[in-house]
Design a protein around this motif. Sequence first.
Motif, short mmCIF file in Angstrom:
data_model
loop_
_atom_site.label_atom_id
_atom_site.label_comp_id
_atom_site.label_asym_id
_atom_site.label_seq_id
_atom_site.Cartn_x
_atom_site.Cartn_y
_atom_site.Cartn_z
N UNK A 41 15.89 11.06 0.35
CA UNK A 41 15.14 10.37 1.40
C UNK A 41 15.90 9.10 1.79
N UNK A 42 15.70 8.60 3.01
CA UNK A 42 16.37 7.37 3.43
C UNK A 42 15.68 6.11 2.95
N UNK A 43 14.48 6.24 2.40
CA UNK A 43 13.69 5.09 1.95
C UNK A 43 13.61 5.04 0.44
N UNK A 44 14.01 3.91 -0.13
CA UNK A 44 13.90 3.71 -1.58
C UNK A 44 12.57 3.08 -1.96
N UNK A 45 11.76 2.77 -0.95
CA UNK A 45 10.44 2.20 -1.17
C UNK A 45 9.39 3.06 -0.48
N UNK A 46 8.23 3.10 -1.08
CA UNK A 46 7.10 3.85 -0.53
C UNK A 46 6.26 2.89 0.32
N UNK A 47 5.87 3.34 1.51
CA UNK A 47 5.08 2.53 2.43
C UNK A 47 3.67 3.08 2.53
N UNK A 48 2.69 2.24 2.21
CA UNK A 48 1.28 2.63 2.31
C UNK A 48 0.87 2.51 3.78
N UNK A 49 1.25 3.53 4.56
CA UNK A 49 1.05 3.45 6.00
C UNK A 49 -0.43 3.45 6.39
N UNK A 50 -1.29 3.88 5.49
CA UNK A 50 -2.73 3.83 5.76
C UNK A 50 -3.16 2.41 6.09
N UNK A 51 -2.57 1.44 5.43
CA UNK A 51 -2.93 0.04 5.63
C UNK A 51 -2.17 -0.66 6.74
N UNK A 52 -1.34 0.06 7.49
CA UNK A 52 -0.49 -0.57 8.51
C UNK A 52 -1.27 -1.38 9.55
N UNK A 53 -2.42 -0.89 10.05
CA UNK A 53 -3.14 -1.70 11.04
C UNK A 53 -3.50 -3.10 10.55
N UNK A 54 -3.96 -3.22 9.31
CA UNK A 54 -4.29 -4.56 8.79
C UNK A 54 -3.02 -5.34 8.44
N UNK A 389 -4.83 2.28 -4.13
CA UNK A 389 -4.29 3.62 -4.40
C UNK A 389 -2.80 3.73 -4.10
N UNK A 390 -2.21 2.69 -3.54
CA UNK A 390 -0.79 2.75 -3.21
C UNK A 390 0.06 2.90 -4.47
N UNK A 391 -0.18 2.05 -5.45
CA UNK A 391 0.60 2.12 -6.69
C UNK A 391 0.35 3.45 -7.41
N UNK A 392 -0.88 3.92 -7.38
CA UNK A 392 -1.19 5.20 -8.04
C UNK A 392 -0.45 6.35 -7.36
N UNK A 393 -0.27 6.27 -6.06
CA UNK A 393 0.48 7.31 -5.35
C UNK A 393 1.94 7.32 -5.78
#
Length: 398
Positions: A41-54, A389-393
Amino acid sequence: MSDHQIVIIGASFAGLTAAHGLLKTVLPTISGKKFKVVQIAPNEEFFWKIGAPRLIANPSSLPFEKALLPIASAFEQYGPEKYEFIKAYVTSIDASTKTVHTSTSTAVRYDSLIIASGTSFATPIWSVSDGTEATKNAIADLHQRLPAAESILIAGGGAAGVETAGELGELYGTKKEITLLSGTTNLLASLQNQKIGQNAASRLQKQGVKVIHDSVRVVEHTKANGKDVLKLSNGETKTVDVYIEATGDKPNTKFVPQEWLNEKQKVKADPQTLRLDVPGVTDVYVYGSVGSYSNGSVVDVQFAKGAFLESIRSDLSGTGKWKFQCYTDRVTDNNTAPGPRTKNVYKKIASDMMFVPIGPNQGVGVAFGWGVPSFIVKFAKGKDFMIGKALATVQGTA
């Protein structure tokens, strides 16, 4: 040296769930072989996109460091002989040699392949599919411009657009000119129950957000004197201080053989077992929003998890033979592959499922086709966009 190498393309919700699911629950149950999981993958970090609006509208409430988490540390428990991460874009798949080619010129051999590359958006604020830095820079730019902005326009009447408008409406209300273009005749138009979208529009308007329907869309976006200049489909030109595009996503499948894709450029997947649904091609699986079976939601990743892992488990264990059969019940007698037809099959939920906060104190929602009261949406998602739940994911414990 492993006996069997499993390559996973993608490292977001589906990719990480697949990797942990294999390493924790599937591979330890199969004896007689050494397995290795290689994730690309091109990303070494996971993004919790669910929270992007806030995160976009109110970073003091949801800071970036909670929504962007390193992947590597979550996989140290398995050791390098069982798990490897390659930071790269996949450029092509060669099914004849079972090889994945990448942007780093590295060719990666696979015995089993999982396509979990997800989707991407017109702007990187919603995804790290273009790498983490692009997302960081795009959101930092919004953080700099939003406080002083007098006019804000959001294009897109889906969940992301409605949630972002709600966050901005909660913060600024009538202090700023906030406009939401639905792009169609109603908000949340993908839902069968159109009253949910009407409810959302009513709540936004009470916040001071102007909601425009009638299929008015942004057809061209340029910059001039530090402002966003937008040409609309009705012929109007509108200049605003901040433009936020939330117009939907497209599958990340440029690297996938064309014969593996359907008319929407999603990867053809057996809708029950999530095996690739292409005659003559075996040992390939499709998981997450990139697949033809999926409705694109994050919840769908969890609903399909059991069937997906069971398909791989049965194929790797080699306890029988299954005939290739696609969802049209076509059987090709000459196509067989290791593993039986699994009994644990995915059953897509056809009824509406969506929770949409409109600021931290209210929202609209529907579960299994039934409307959900605003206070439930508030406590289930609106309070903190489920950031816990971001860390748990990332750790595979969600």
